[in-house]
Design a protein around this motif. Structure first.
Motif, PDB file in Angstrom:
ATOM      1  N   ALA A  48      19.025 -60.087  58.676  1.00  0.00           N
ATOM      2  CA  ALA A  48      18.877 -61.330  57.922  1.00  0.00           C
ATOM      3  C   ALA A  48      18.259 -62.431  58.780  1.00  0.00           C
ATOM      4  CB  ALA A  48      20.237 -61.774  57.376  1.00  0.00           C
ATOM      5  N   LEU A  49      18.685 -62.535  60.029  1.00  0.00           N
ATOM      6  CA  LEU A  49      18.110 -63.549  60.923  1.00  0.00           C
ATOM      7  C   LEU A  49      16.624 -63.295  61.117  1.00  0.00           C
ATOM      8  CD1 LEU A  49      18.399 -65.978  62.771  1.00  0.00           C
ATOM      9  CD2 LEU A  49      19.098 -64.417  64.613  1.00  0.00           C
ATOM     10  N   TYR A  50      16.261 -62.045  61.364  1.00  0.00           N
ATOM     11  CA  TYR A  50      14.848 -61.701  61.510  1.00  0.00           C
ATOM     12  C   TYR A  50      14.053 -62.108  60.269  1.00  0.00           C
ATOM     13  CZ  TYR A  50      10.751 -58.761  60.872  1.00  0.00           C
ATOM     14  OH  TYR A  50       9.488 -58.326  60.578  1.00  0.00           O
ATOM     15  N   LEU A  51      14.572 -61.774  59.100  1.00  0.00           N
ATOM     16  CA  LEU A  51      13.854 -62.039  57.859  1.00  0.00           C
ATOM     17  C   LEU A  51      13.718 -63.538  57.611  1.00  0.00           C
ATOM     18  CD1 LEU A  51      12.502 -60.649  55.485  1.00  0.00           C
ATOM     19  CD2 LEU A  51      14.726 -60.538  54.353  1.00  0.00           C
ATOM     20  N   LEU A  52      14.765 -64.295  57.904  1.00  0.00           N
ATOM     21  CA  LEU A  52      14.708 -65.741  57.707  1.00  0.00           C
ATOM     22  C   LEU A  52      13.734 -66.396  58.679  1.00  0.00           C
ATOM     23  CD1 LEU A  52      18.502 -66.477  57.129  1.00  0.00           C
ATOM     24  CD2 LEU A  52      16.688 -66.371  55.412  1.00  0.00           C
ATOM     25  N   THR A  55      10.219 -65.616  57.548  1.00  0.00           N
ATOM     26  CA  THR A  55       9.880 -66.330  56.314  1.00  0.00           C
ATOM     27  C   THR A  55       9.545 -67.786  56.603  1.00  0.00           C
ATOM     28  OG1 THR A  55      11.284 -64.854  55.021  1.00  0.00           O
ATOM     29  CG2 THR A  55      10.726 -66.983  54.031  1.00  0.00           C
ATOM     30  N   LEU A  56      10.266 -68.381  57.553  1.00  0.00           N
ATOM     31  CA  LEU A  56      10.066 -69.789  57.900  1.00  0.00           C
ATOM     32  C   LEU A  56       9.024 -69.981  58.992  1.00  0.00           C
ATOM     33  CD1 LEU A  56      13.815 -70.840  57.836  1.00  0.00           C
ATOM     34  CD2 LEU A  56      12.081 -71.361  56.114  1.00  0.00           C
ATOM     35  N   LYS A  57       8.414 -68.862  59.422  1.00  0.00           N
ATOM     36  CA  LYS A  57       7.376 -68.904  60.458  1.00  0.00           C
ATOM     37  C   LYS A  57       7.910 -69.527  61.758  1.00  0.00           C
ATOM     38  CE  LYS A  57       3.466 -68.977  57.243  1.00  0.00           C
ATOM     39  NZ  LYS A  57       4.273 -68.619  56.056  1.00  0.00           N
ATOM     40  N   LEU A  58       9.137 -69.140  62.084  1.00  0.00           N
ATOM     41  CA  LEU A  58       9.754 -69.567  63.331  1.00  0.00           C
ATOM     42  C   LEU A  58       9.752 -68.417  64.322  1.00  0.00           C
ATOM     43  CD1 LEU A  58      12.834 -71.443  61.816  1.00  0.00           C
ATOM     44  CD2 LEU A  58      10.752 -72.481  62.741  1.00  0.00           C
ATOM     45  N   SER A  59       9.775 -68.731  65.598  1.00  0.00           N
ATOM     46  CA  SER A  59       9.717 -67.711  66.640  1.00  0.00           C
ATOM     47  C   SER A  59      10.954 -66.824  66.614  1.00  0.00           C
ATOM     48  CB  SER A  59       9.594 -68.376  68.016  1.00  0.00           C
ATOM     49  OG  SER A  59       9.743 -67.413  69.049  1.00  0.00           O
ATOM     50  N   LEU A  60      10.715 -65.519  66.819  1.00  0.00           N
ATOM     51  CA  LEU A  60      11.840 -64.591  66.947  1.00  0.00           C
ATOM     52  C   LEU A  60      12.621 -64.833  68.228  1.00  0.00           C
ATOM     53  CD1 LEU A  60      10.230 -61.238  65.698  1.00  0.00           C
ATOM     54  CD2 LEU A  60      11.581 -62.904  64.393  1.00  0.00           C
ATOM     55  N   GLU A  61      12.058 -65.595  69.133  1.00  0.00           N
ATOM     56  CA  GLU A  61      12.726 -65.927  70.398  1.00  0.00           C
ATOM     57  C   GLU A  61      13.487 -67.251  70.316  1.00  0.00           C
ATOM     58  OE1 GLU A  61      12.709 -63.657  72.767  1.00  0.00           O
ATOM     59  OE2 GLU A  61      11.420 -62.427  71.471  1.00  0.00           O
ATOM     60  N   SER A  62      13.605 -67.816  69.139  1.00  0.00           N
ATOM     61  CA  SER A  62      14.306 -69.098  68.977  1.00  0.00           C
ATOM     62  C   SER A  62      15.744 -69.005  69.477  1.00  0.00           C
ATOM     63  CB  SER A  62      14.314 -69.507  67.502  1.00  0.00           C
ATOM     64  OG  SER A  62      13.000 -69.664  66.998  1.00  0.00           O
ATOM     65  N   ASP A  63      16.234 -70.102  70.086  1.00  0.00           N
ATOM     66  CA  ASP A  63      17.627 -70.099  70.538  1.00  0.00           C
ATOM     67  C   ASP A  63      18.547 -70.538  69.397  1.00  0.00           C
ATOM     68  OD1 ASP A  63      17.622 -72.917  70.401  1.00  0.00           O
ATOM     69  OD2 ASP A  63      16.992 -73.096  72.489  1.00  0.00           O
TER      70      ASP A  63
END
Length: 306
Positions: A48-52, A55-63
């Protein structure tokens, strides 16, 4: 598209303000709706975190601070829509994002191919090298049979930078996807694609490694798959009545395709007992994996030639 009716699982989501709120909601939704996992992640939180994030075009490396981010009305609508497609329509997450990851490597995927997932991610740079002369440093030629998206052929080419890698699949649509991935990884000079039923249409060659993650599920199991897995091409799952249809053909044809020191390595899912029984004379070796499933078997050229 369902409206916000009382039975609609999204009926009360207008109050969800932050990404963290939506993540917690998504995790509960995944559990309540019995969503099948394993194609992108093995738990609801991670998928779910990956998908969100995607979808929001945020980095997968976000803290973790990203979870406090408040979503705009448009973003909330986008998140609601993608979760509806994932949970209600049961579309696999990778088909929604048009990508899959094996380690650090990204691959384009869509409904024409099975979503990449394989124990070869850990074995190619690990245990596999121990079976190769000079630990594979002088490996010249390898082949990935049933390549699908081309992901394992590409992993082989990255791991063995001097090697030519052939990639074989019977499916034209799958090979069209593999073309995209070979191009994106800039490996067109070393990864060669062939449309063929195992080696039937492949020019003669001798391989140091024949690698395959073939269709190995018995047909009756494929008939009962969860919707997410049924969304993938049946051709990539169905190994015939006992799961061994492609594996038998591969091992038979491999006899004339291996270099003297060559190996055949096959991921076989839950078929270990069947493999040990049917191919006992070939002395299959089982490569250890981190989770203890040990479902990848290895055959040596001298045993195959008998």
């Amino acid at each position: 598209m369902k409206g916000n009716s009382p039975s609609d699982p999204f009926a009360r989501t207008d109050a969800l303000a932050t990404l963290g709120d939506w993540l917690r909601f998504a995790e509960k939704l995944y559990t309540r709706e019995n969503v099948a996992l394993g194609q992108v992640a093995t738990n609801a939180h991670d998928e779910a975190l990956y998908l969100l994030l995607r979808t929001l075009k945020l980095s997968l490396e976000s803290d973790a601070s990203v979870l406090t981010r408040k979503l705009t009305p448009v973003e909330r609508a986008d998140v609601r829509d993608v979760l509806r497609r994932r949970v209600v329509d049961r579309v696999p997450a990778a088909y929604l994002t048009r990508e899959a990851w094996l380690g650090e490597h990204r691959f384009y995927v869509d409904e024409r191919v099975i979503i990449p997932r394989s124990y070869f991610l850990e074995l190619i740079p690990g245990a596999l090298r121990d079976w190769l002369p000079d630990h594979g440093r002088r490996l010249k030629r390898a082949v990935d049979v049933c390549t699908g998206s081309g992901c394992l052929a590409i992993l082989l080419a990255h791991e063995f930078p001097r090697a030519v890698v052939d990639a074989i699949d019977v499916s034209t649509p799958a090979l069209d996807v593999a073309v995209i991935n070979v191009r994106e990884h800039r490996l067109g000079q070393r990864v060669h694609l062939f449309q063929s039923d195992v080696f039937d249409e492949v020019p003669a060659a001798r391989y140091d490694i024949i690698l395959s993650n073939p269709p190995y599920e018995p047909s009756r199991h494929v008939d009962r798959q969860a919707p997410e897995f049924a969304a993938e091409p049946r051709l990539a799952h169905d190994g015939g009545p006992d799961g061994l249809m492609i594996i038998r053909k591969l091992l038979h044809q491999a006899k004339g395709r291996l270099a003297p020191h060559g190996i055949v390595v096959i991921e076989v899912g839950g078929l270990r007992k069947v493999i040990d029984r049917e191919f006992k004379a070939l002395e299959p070796h089982w490569l250890p994996t981190q989770d203890g499933s040990d479902c990848v078997c290895l055959f040596e050229a001298e045993r195959l030639r008998g």
